[in-house]
Design an enzyme around this catalytic site. Sequence first.
Site, PDB file in Angstrom:
ATOM      1  N   TRP A   1       0.847  -1.194   0.000  1.00  0.00           N
ATOM      2  CA  TRP A   1       0.000   0.000   0.000  1.00  0.00           C
ATOM      3  C   TRP A   1       0.879   1.239   0.000  1.00  0.00           C
ATOM      4  O   TRP A   1       1.856   1.319   0.744  1.00  0.00           O
ATOM      5  CB  TRP A   1      -0.914   0.017   1.222  1.00  0.00           C
ATOM      6  N   ILE A   2       0.560   2.206  -0.852  1.00  0.00           N
ATOM      7  CA  ILE A   2       1.316   3.452  -0.931  1.00  0.00           C
ATOM      8  C   ILE A   2       0.434   4.588  -0.416  1.00  0.00           C
ATOM      9  O   ILE A   2      -0.654   4.834  -0.956  1.00  0.00           O
ATOM     10  CB  ILE A   2       1.749   3.747  -2.380  1.00  0.00           C
TER      11      ILE A   2
ATOM     12  N   ASP B   1       0.662   2.948 -20.988  1.00  0.00           N
ATOM     13  CA  ASP B   1      -0.665   3.472 -20.645  1.00  0.00           C
ATOM     14  C   ASP B   1      -0.512   4.596 -19.629  1.00  0.00           C
ATOM     15  O   ASP B   1      -1.172   4.609 -18.591  1.00  0.00           O
ATOM     16  CB  ASP B   1      -1.528   2.340 -20.073  1.00  0.00           C
TER      17      ASP B   1
END
Length: 294
Positions: A100-101, A202
């Site tokens: 998790w950031i 992308d």
Amino acid sequence: MFLSADFIKNIEEVLSKLIGSRFKIINMLPVSGGDMHKSYRIHGSVESFFIKMNDADALPNIFVFEREGLKLLKKVGHAVVPDLLVAGQFNSDAFLLMSWIEEGENSVAAQANLGRMLASVHKNTNDFYGLEYDNYIGTLPQYNQPRASWSDFFIEERLKKQLTHGESVGVIDTSLRRKFERLFDLIPSLFPIEPPALLHGDLWKGNYMISREGIPFLIDPAVYYGHREMDLALTQLFGGFDEAFYDAYQEVFPLEKNWKKRTDLWNLYILLFHANVFGGSYLKQVIQIVNKFI
């Protein structure tokens, strides 16, 4: 997406093996921002993780390809990416699990660091345009058969594949296909020749993050080796990139002159993808760009 008790237990077991101690999920809270997958923040007593999920039967190996793309950006391109944990499957649920950031400020300094990082990624080249395997752009297949020239790759593996899909779902008509055939004859003369560059593939504003420490992370790639202006063109399409990003990029790896005049040409690929998935105004943009070049 319903999260069964068995699924949650499986994720607890996976995380426990990864961190080397028993991990108990306190809760899993939905994370917004993605149109393609269901995403959650996994809360434990000490640390958190991120998981995204989708139908394994409908999108075989989609998270395996995403994991491999992130690994390539890190190993070859020396990019900063989330710690990669595991791409797995439980029953019909495919998932990608990673650290998790905590999001931080998207500052000028962070934008400059992002620009330098992308330039460093692009300096990595290859003997061909494409990749050794196909992957995904969003939830549609992305075809990467190696080609010796960029114009051949862009026409055959990018534009024609999206046009064929669009015809199959009734988005692309005969008139527009004929206009593209005229454009194909012109493409080789419309851009400067450059060697293949490792691309994120992308890179819109939703596919990078700035951590609480101000570190930019690349996420959600659709990697291949292509013309580096493809990544730069997409950063222009939906906004979200500061001038500091472009200035820093130019310092590390200067672009050929008039690159902004070619952004519409390169963005035809991603706009065709959006037209095939979402329709509406994206198709109008495609038609306007094709008419502009022919």
